[in-house]
Design a protein around this motif. Structure first.
Motif, PDB file in Angstrom:
ATOM      1  N   UNK A  62      21.709  26.610  49.279  1.00  0.00           N
ATOM      2  CA  UNK A  62      22.071  25.500  48.404  1.00  0.00           C
ATOM      3  C   UNK A  62      23.489  25.649  47.861  1.00  0.00           C
ATOM      4  N   UNK A  63      24.006  26.885  47.816  1.00  0.00           N
ATOM      5  CA  UNK A  63      25.341  27.146  47.277  1.00  0.00           C
ATOM      6  C   UNK A  63      26.413  27.312  48.351  1.00  0.00           C
ATOM      7  N   UNK A  64      26.040  27.235  49.614  1.00  0.00           N
ATOM      8  CA  UNK A  64      27.009  27.394  50.697  1.00  0.00           C
ATOM      9  C   UNK A  64      28.136  26.365  50.614  1.00  0.00           C
ATOM     10  N   UNK A  65      27.875  25.070  50.331  1.00  0.00           N
ATOM     11  CA  UNK A  65      28.996  24.122  50.218  1.00  0.00           C
ATOM     12  C   UNK A  65      30.018  24.537  49.148  1.00  0.00           C
ATOM     13  N   UNK A  66      29.564  25.044  48.002  1.00  0.00           N
ATOM     14  CA  UNK A  66      30.484  25.512  46.963  1.00  0.00           C
ATOM     15  C   UNK A  66      31.250  26.747  47.435  1.00  0.00           C
ATOM     16  N   UNK A  67      30.579  27.612  48.169  1.00  0.00           N
ATOM     17  CA  UNK A  67      31.207  28.812  48.721  1.00  0.00           C
ATOM     18  C   UNK A  67      32.318  28.413  49.695  1.00  0.00           C
ATOM     19  N   UNK A  68      32.018  27.470  50.579  1.00  0.00           N
ATOM     20  CA  UNK A  68      33.009  26.989  51.547  1.00  0.00           C
ATOM     21  C   UNK A  68      34.191  26.344  50.820  1.00  0.00           C
ATOM     22  N   UNK A  69      33.905  25.533  49.805  1.00  0.00           N
ATOM     23  CA  UNK A  69      34.972  24.884  49.038  1.00  0.00           C
ATOM     24  C   UNK A  69      35.871  25.924  48.371  1.00  0.00           C
ATOM     25  N   UNK A  70      35.278  26.977  47.833  1.00  0.00           N
ATOM     26  CA  UNK A  70      36.069  28.034  47.206  1.00  0.00           C
ATOM     27  C   UNK A  70      36.979  28.714  48.232  1.00  0.00           C
ATOM     28  N   UNK A  71      36.466  28.948  49.444  1.00  0.00           N
ATOM     29  CA  UNK A  71      37.293  29.544  50.506  1.00  0.00           C
ATOM     30  C   UNK A  71      38.431  28.612  50.902  1.00  0.00           C
ATOM     31  N   UNK A  72      38.142  27.312  51.024  1.00  0.00           N
ATOM     32  CA  UNK A  72      39.177  26.348  51.380  1.00  0.00           C
ATOM     33  C   UNK A  72      40.241  26.261  50.285  1.00  0.00           C
ATOM     34  N   UNK A  73      39.829  26.269  49.025  1.00  0.00           N
ATOM     35  CA  UNK A  73      40.786  26.235  47.914  1.00  0.00           C
ATOM     36  C   UNK A  73      41.666  27.480  47.914  1.00  0.00           C
ATOM     37  N   UNK A  74      41.057  28.642  48.140  1.00  0.00           N
ATOM     38  CA  UNK A  74      41.817  29.884  48.181  1.00  0.00           C
ATOM     39  C   UNK A  74      42.844  29.859  49.304  1.00  0.00           C
ATOM     40  N   UNK A  75      42.438  29.355  50.472  1.00  0.00           N
ATOM     41  CA  UNK A  75      43.348  29.277  51.611  1.00  0.00           C
ATOM     42  C   UNK A  75      44.497  28.313  51.330  1.00  0.00           C
ATOM     43  N   UNK A  76      44.196  27.179  50.722  1.00  0.00           N
ATOM     44  CA  UNK A  76      45.243  26.211  50.379  1.00  0.00           C
ATOM     45  C   UNK A  76      46.239  26.829  49.396  1.00  0.00           C
ATOM     46  N   UNK A  77      45.739  27.564  48.395  1.00  0.00           N
ATOM     47  CA  UNK A  77      46.619  28.235  47.428  1.00  0.00           C
ATOM     48  C   UNK A  77      47.474  29.296  48.103  1.00  0.00           C
ATOM     49  N   UNK A  78      46.876  30.011  49.046  1.00  0.00           N
ATOM     50  CA  UNK A  78      47.624  31.028  49.791  1.00  0.00           C
ATOM     51  C   UNK A  78      48.762  30.378  50.583  1.00  0.00           C
ATOM     52  N   UNK A  79      48.458  29.301  51.305  1.00  0.00           N
ATOM     53  CA  UNK A  79      49.493  28.622  52.091  1.00  0.00           C
ATOM     54  C   UNK A  79      50.587  28.080  51.182  1.00  0.00           C
ATOM     55  N   UNK A  80      50.204  27.533  50.034  1.00  0.00           N
ATOM     56  CA  UNK A  80      51.180  27.002  49.091  1.00  0.00           C
ATOM     57  C   UNK A  80      52.101  28.118  48.587  1.00  0.00           C
ATOM     58  N   UNK A  81      51.529  29.283  48.269  1.00  0.00           N
ATOM     59  CA  UNK A  81      52.349  30.393  47.779  1.00  0.00           C
ATOM     60  C   UNK A  81      53.294  30.905  48.864  1.00  0.00           C
ATOM     61  N   UNK A  82      52.849  30.869  50.122  1.00  0.00           N
ATOM     62  CA  UNK A  82      53.716  31.303  51.228  1.00  0.00           C
ATOM     63  C   UNK A  82      54.866  30.321  51.418  1.00  0.00           C
ATOM     64  N   UNK A  83      54.604  29.032  51.245  1.00  0.00           N
ATOM     65  CA  UNK A  83      55.666  28.024  51.341  1.00  0.00           C
ATOM     66  C   UNK A  83      56.686  28.217  50.239  1.00  0.00           C
ATOM     67  N   UNK A  84      56.241  28.542  49.027  1.00  0.00           N
ATOM     68  CA  UNK A  84      57.161  28.784  47.918  1.00  0.00           C
ATOM     69  C   UNK A  84      58.014  30.009  48.165  1.00  0.00           C
ATOM     70  N   UNK A  85      57.409  31.064  48.721  1.00  0.00           N
ATOM     71  CA  UNK A  85      58.174  32.288  49.032  1.00  0.00           C
ATOM     72  C   UNK A  85      59.248  31.997  50.070  1.00  0.00           C
ATOM     73  N   UNK A  86      58.959  31.131  51.018  1.00  0.00           N
ATOM     74  CA  UNK A  86      59.916  30.798  52.073  1.00  0.00           C
ATOM     75  C   UNK A  86      61.133  30.070  51.508  1.00  0.00           C
ATOM     76  N   UNK A  87      60.961  29.402  50.378  1.00  0.00           N
ATOM     77  CA  UNK A  87      62.060  28.649  49.767  1.00  0.00           C
ATOM     78  C   UNK A  87      63.012  29.559  48.993  1.00  0.00           C
ATOM     79  N   UNK A  88      62.555  30.748  48.649  1.00  0.00           N
ATOM     80  CA  UNK A  88      63.377  31.663  47.824  1.00  0.00           C
ATOM     81  C   UNK A  88      64.310  32.461  48.686  1.00  0.00           C
TER      82      UNK A  88
END
Length: 88
Positions: A62-88
């Motif tokens: 019953x909690x797998x959809x929330x688990x998947x969403x948390x993984x997707x959010x973490x991945x999106x934040x990771x990609x965003x932080x990598x894009x910011x590092x590339x700008x510096x």
């Protein structure tokens, strides 16, 4: 189902007997019938020898959809932080 880490990457899992060289994760569905509240997705480390380590993380289905969403959010934040590092 076995999900192997790309590019032969090894990480470390820690169990009660110490560190385990980890090359992927086994994902499986486990049904403790007849109680549907005990149906779970089970995650287990895959050792460097290709075996399932003696360790599980069980997530109720019953909690797998929330688990998947948390993984997707973490991945999106990771990609965003990598894009910011590339700008510096």
């Amino acid at each position: 189902m076995k999900v192997e880490f790309s590019n032969n990457v090894q990480t470390t899992s820690v169990g009660r007997n110490g560190a385990i060289k980890t090359t992927g994760v086994f994902v499986s569905a486990v049904n403790f019938a007849p109680d549907p509240n005990r149906h779970v997705m089970s995650l287990s480390p895959c050792t460097s020898r290709g075996y399932m380590a003696n360790c599980d993380i069980d997530v109720p289905m019953a909690d797998v959809p929330d688990f998947i969403q948390a993984l997707q959010d973490m991945l999106a934040n990771y990609h965003h932080s990598q894009e910011l590092k590339a700008l510096v």
